[in-house]
Design an enzyme around this catalytic site. Structure first.
Site, PDB file in Angstrom:
ATOM      1  N   LEU A 174     -19.155  58.256 -53.676  1.00 61.92           N
ATOM      2  CA  LEU A 174     -19.748  56.997 -53.220  1.00 61.92           C
ATOM      3  C   LEU A 174     -19.336  56.658 -51.801  1.00 61.92           C
ATOM      4  O   LEU A 174     -18.267  57.053 -51.329  1.00 61.92           O
ATOM      5  CB  LEU A 174     -19.336  55.857 -54.149  1.00 61.92           C
ATOM      6  CG  LEU A 174     -19.645  56.040 -55.638  1.00 61.92           C
ATOM      7  CD1 LEU A 174     -19.205  54.820 -56.416  1.00 61.92           C
ATOM      8  CD2 LEU A 174     -21.108  56.352 -55.857  1.00 61.92           C
ATOM      9  N   ASP A 175     -20.174  55.889 -51.126  1.00 63.38           N
ATOM     10  CA  ASP A 175     -19.824  55.389 -49.801  1.00 63.38           C
ATOM     11  C   ASP A 175     -19.238  53.979 -49.930  1.00 63.38           C
ATOM     12  O   ASP A 175     -19.015  53.480 -51.043  1.00 63.38           O
ATOM     13  CB  ASP A 175     -21.029  55.436 -48.864  1.00 63.38           C
ATOM     14  CG  ASP A 175     -22.182  54.547 -49.312  1.00 63.38           C
ATOM     15  OD1 ASP A 175     -21.993  53.649 -50.167  1.00 63.38           O
ATOM     16  OD2 ASP A 175     -23.299  54.741 -48.803  1.00 63.38           O
ATOM     17  N   THR A 176     -18.998  53.324 -48.819  1.00 62.32           N
ATOM     18  CA  THR A 176     -18.369  51.994 -48.845  1.00 62.32           C
ATOM     19  C   THR A 176     -19.253  50.924 -49.460  1.00 62.32           C
ATOM     20  O   THR A 176     -18.772  49.855 -49.824  1.00 62.32           O
ATOM     21  CB  THR A 176     -17.952  51.559 -47.428  1.00 62.32           C
ATOM     22  OG1 THR A 176     -19.100  51.579 -46.577  1.00 62.32           O
ATOM     23  CG2 THR A 176     -16.887  52.494 -46.866  1.00 62.32           C
ATOM     24  N   HIS A 227     -22.734  53.105 -53.303  1.00 61.90           N
ATOM     25  CA  HIS A 227     -23.780  54.011 -53.791  1.00 61.90           C
ATOM     26  C   HIS A 227     -23.544  55.414 -53.240  1.00 61.90           C
ATOM     27  O   HIS A 227     -22.718  55.636 -52.366  1.00 61.90           O
ATOM     28  CB  HIS A 227     -25.197  53.489 -53.534  1.00 61.90           C
ATOM     29  CG  HIS A 227     -25.558  53.226 -52.121  1.00 61.90           C
ATOM     30  ND1 HIS A 227     -25.934  51.994 -51.678  1.00 61.90           N
ATOM     31  CD2 HIS A 227     -25.619  54.030 -51.050  1.00 61.90           C
ATOM     32  CE1 HIS A 227     -26.223  52.044 -50.403  1.00 61.90           C
ATOM     33  NE2 HIS A 227     -26.041  53.277 -49.989  1.00 61.90           N
TER      34      HIS A 227
END
Length: 143
Positions: free
Chosen positions: A16-18, A21
């Protein structure tokens, strides 16, 4: 018309990113998993291509994001080949949620490289067939 090859993948927390998602680069990794599994199933990763000193090389990849994916989601990643005239061919993927919702479309253009000359060869479909690769698995609709 046959269904395209598909592999199921579960989205992992570390992907996941920040924003929470799936990171944009991981979509490309999922398509790579599907491409390699399909190429393996078709017999392109063992023996035949190596014996004729050829390898598939990725030349271009483009993605269109449609829906976000979050940790714990499962996705089906398709892969389907399209051959035409010239030195290149496509192995394209759709990333779908189990309900069929399209999360991403990925188009990839590849070629077959002569590993000695370091140049692309003509007629990749024919070269794959002559090397014993089951091209009908790569291009189930027959073009």
């Amino acid at each position: 018309m046959s269904e395209p090859f598909s592999v199921r993948i579960k989205v992992r927390h570390y992907e996941l990113d920040t924003l929470g998602h799936l990171n944009h680069a991981v979509y490309h990794s999922y398509a790579e998993v599907a491409r390699l599994e399909l190429m393996e199933k078709a017999g392109a990763l063992d023996g035949g291509l190596r014996e004729v000193n050829l390898a598939a090389v990725l030349l271009e990849s483009h993605i269109s994001f449609r829906r976000e994916l979050r940790a714990g989601d499962s996705v089906d990643v398709t892969c389907e080949g399209k051959f035409a005239q010239g030195k290149t061919f496509h192995l394209d993927s759709n990333i779908l949620k189990p309900d069929g919702t399209l999360a991403a479309e990925i188009t990839c253009r590849l070629g077959l490289m002569d590993l000695e000359r370091r140049k692309l060869v003509d007629d990749p479909r024919g070269r794959l067939e002559r090397a014993g690769v089951r091209v009908e698995l790569l291009e189930p609709a027959g073009g």
